[in-house]
Design an enzyme around this catalytic site. Structure first.
Site, PDB file in Angstrom:
ATOM      1  N   ASP A  53     -52.672 -11.829 -46.803  1.00 62.24           N
ATOM      2  CA  ASP A  53     -53.439 -13.080 -47.019  1.00 62.24           C
ATOM      3  C   ASP A  53     -54.094 -13.175 -45.505  1.00 62.24           C
ATOM      4  OD1 ASP A  53     -54.169 -15.655 -46.815  1.00 62.24           O
ATOM      5  OD2 ASP A  53     -52.326 -16.313 -47.626  1.00 62.24           O
ATOM      6  N   TYR A 143     -70.425 -22.965 -47.674  1.00 58.83           N
ATOM      7  CA  TYR A 143     -70.355 -21.211 -47.395  1.00 58.83           C
ATOM      8  C   TYR A 143     -71.681 -21.198 -46.319  1.00 58.83           C
ATOM      9  CZ  TYR A 143     -71.260 -16.281 -48.136  1.00 58.83           C
ATOM     10  OH  TYR A 143     -71.760 -15.072 -47.786  1.00 58.83           O
ATOM     11  N   LYS A 147     -70.948 -19.903 -42.459  1.00 57.52           N
ATOM     12  CA  LYS A 147     -71.593 -18.756 -41.825  1.00 57.52           C
ATOM     13  C   LYS A 147     -72.395 -18.812 -41.009  1.00 57.52           C
ATOM     14  CE  LYS A 147     -70.160 -15.575 -44.684  1.00 57.52           C
ATOM     15  NZ  LYS A 147     -69.125 -14.286 -44.018  1.00 57.52           N
TER      16      LYS A 147
END
Ligand code: SER
Length: 320
Positions: A53, A143, A147
């Site tokens: 994980d 997202y 990024k």
């Protein structure tokens, strides 16, 4: 010195294919696959696998020391559509995993990092056509924001700590070996599966939504070529634009019809349309071409042929 490579996210769309490609180059036992869930049969049975994980920093450190890892490919992330549905997890997972890995290099435990960025770093105010490397970047998805922040950290760690981190802004990726999970560009993979199995596809984007995409074979080759380039050739440490091929759902539908004449595409936009509308339609990748010799191999026609050929064989084998 023998490279030992850790792939984080080996069960995902890129990981599934990258592990196999790297094992061919560096030998099976030098490429350690890892993911929170089991990977494909091929990945699980061709070399080491560790359950990981990515939020578990201690376990990551342990695995890196256990195998004397020299390079990390950090592919684990929550993609655009999934991250919009769980913004806290999207931000935490995408950012924390990245800083854990950057810090491993900063503290001298590993030598080189690959971290994929995305066309999602661009936003509605970015020029849409032939989007340049350096331009307005105001991403409006979790997202995309993660990024974009990640790219800034890459450059910071390179400038301040000499961390050899390399990155590509991937367009939507299309391959037959593995399925994408939770992205906006996923339609371009789903369409092939449904065309072959059902002769029809209901697309969640409208017919004229032009997006940059890339065939997985090109994406894997780009990743390895970037990682194997001499350090002095890598002039951009945030992330490189890669253009790929730009097409709309209507255009790919027409290309598929050439192989499957009965194929029929219908449209029913959902929340992903807004995400797609905020991204570029085509990308300029002259820096990647100039700096490390990038050259695209698969256009829409060649990709469609290869996808249909391989997916058809895959489905035939499954039904035996
Ligand atoms: N393919 C990704 C997505 O759609 C973009 O990097 O989320």
């Amino acid at each position: 010195m023998q490279e030992k490579i850790l792939i984080i996210g080996s069960s995902g769309q890129i990981g599934t294919e990258l592990v196999t490609a790297l094992r061919k180059i560096y030998c099976e036992n030098n490429v350690i696959a890892s993911d929170i869930k089991p990977s494909s049969y091929e990945v699980m049975n061709s070399g080491p696998f560790e359950k990981l994980d990515i939020m578990d920093e201690q376990l990551l450190n342990f695995i890196v020391k256990k195998y004397k890892v020299t390079q990390v490919y950090l592919l684990a992330a929550l993609l655009s559509a999934t991250a919009e549905k769980n913004i806290e997890l999207g931000w935490a997972l995408n950012m924390r995993s990245h800083s854990h890995v950057l810090d491993l290099a900063r503290h001298g435990l590993i030598k080189k990092i690959f971290w994929p960025s995305s066309i999602a770093v661009f936003g509605p105010t970015t020029p849409k056509i032939n989007t340049p490397q350096y331009t307005v970047m105001e991403p409006n998805t979790v997202y995309g924001i993660s990024k974009q922040a990640g790219e800034r950290w890459n450059e910071y760690y390179w400038n301040n700590f000499n961390v050899d981190v390399r990155s590509i802004r991937f367009p939507g990726l299309i391959g037959w070996k593995s399925n994408p999970g939770g992205g906006t560009t996923d339609y371009a993979v789903e369409i092939f599966h449904e065309a072959i199995t059902k002769n029809k596809y209901n697309c969640f984007l409208n017919p004229s939504t032009m997006l940059p995409m890339m065939y997985m074979k090109d994406a894997i080759r780009a990743t390895i070529e970037l990682m194997e380039s001499e350090t002095k050739k890598i002039k951009i440490r945030s992330s490189y634009n890669l253009g790929g091929i730009s097409f709309s759902p209507k255009e790919i539908g027409e290309e598929i019809k050439k192989h499957i004449p009965k194929f029929n595409i219908s449209y029913n936009e959902d929340f992903r349309q807004k995400i797609a509308d905020s991204w570029p339609a085509s990308i300029n990748d002259e820096h990647a071409q100039k700096d490390w010799g990038w050259n695209l191999e698969y256009d829409l026609k060649k990709m469609t042929e290869d996808m249909i050929k391989n997916l058809t064989i895959k489905y035939q084998r499954q039904s035996i």
